[in-house]
Design an enzyme around this catalytic site. Sequence first.
Site, short mmCIF file in Angstrom:
data_model
loop_
_atom_site.label_atom_id
_atom_site.label_comp_id
_atom_site.label_asym_id
_atom_site.label_seq_id
_atom_site.Cartn_x
_atom_site.Cartn_y
_atom_site.Cartn_z
N CYS A 291 0.84 -1.20 0.00
CA CYS A 291 0.00 0.00 0.00
C CYS A 291 0.88 1.25 0.00
O CYS A 291 0.59 2.23 0.69
CB CYS A 291 -0.97 0.00 1.18
SG CYS A 291 -0.23 -0.40 2.78
N GLY A 292 1.97 1.20 -0.76
CA GLY A 292 2.84 2.37 -0.88
C GLY A 292 3.53 2.70 0.42
O GLY A 292 3.99 1.81 1.16
#
Length: 322
Positions: A88-89
């Site tokens: 998720c980055g």
Amino acid sequence: MPSLKEIKGRIASVNSTRKITSAMKMVASSKLHHAQVAIQNMLPYETMLEHILKSFLAAEAEPQTIFDVERPVKRVALVVFSSNSSLCGGFNANVIKMMTRRVDEYRQQLGEGSVEIYPVGRKVAEKARKLGYDVKGNYADIVDHPNVQKCIDIAMELGTKFADGEIDRVELLYHHFKSAGSQILTNKQFLPIDLRAELGRDHERDLTSNVATLKAQEYLRKNRRKREVKEGETAPINDNFIVEPDMNTVLTQLIPKLAHLMLYTALLDSVASEHAARMVAMQTATDNADELLRELNLQYNKGRQQAITSELLDIVGGSVNN
């Protein structure tokens, strides 16, 4: 230069990865929609309750409860929200970085052993234990399945410790979901009740769109600025409150309710931000895979044409020699 077989293998590998990232992007988009609906259903009530209670406490000349009194800080509790999974980055890395920074600041001011961590999410719990922090409880299960009762239990535990003097300040560290393309890392004071922050609080959100592009967000912001409320359409809350039946009864009911709703809102904020961050990260990964596939296909075609040309030259050269 790699052989045609190696390039073909890389193309197949990138294609498989692209299918996974594309599927994960669609799953995250669907989960983001459900998270947006959850916030949209609960947020107006929590926002208005917080505004009314803080305005009421701020309008009184003297503090009404121990929960809105600033006192010397000797021990701090940090409630940190993260995700249970990765991909998720920078979602988890950012909140962990803020947690370590706040712990270092409090350790410099108050000394070792002055901070305890309440991790909501497996990633932050693992990192906090690895760094040797004082970790209290394990609340990873409520990230995948947000639960109001668990938030009430956490709020009651923190409130009891604050009332008994075991901790003097509680802070929430989480991502504030503003829109699908904007998640703001937030450090919010939970206890004592922060009356000064109410005036500067950001209430602007876009809970209806899952568009993450900059142009779309700029267009939405410009349209919001054009919508002006007519003068006299709504009246502000009056500061002259009439308390019924009595002050203690009202505050005994409202303060616990506000506490667990603030925690629940932070949890929903974090969950929605996680899905939005994962959606953007998987979209970026899919775009990168598409670009890599174009380069690999071009390289493969060039290599194939070169091999065909070499074979034709060999055939022509052989016929001439004969």
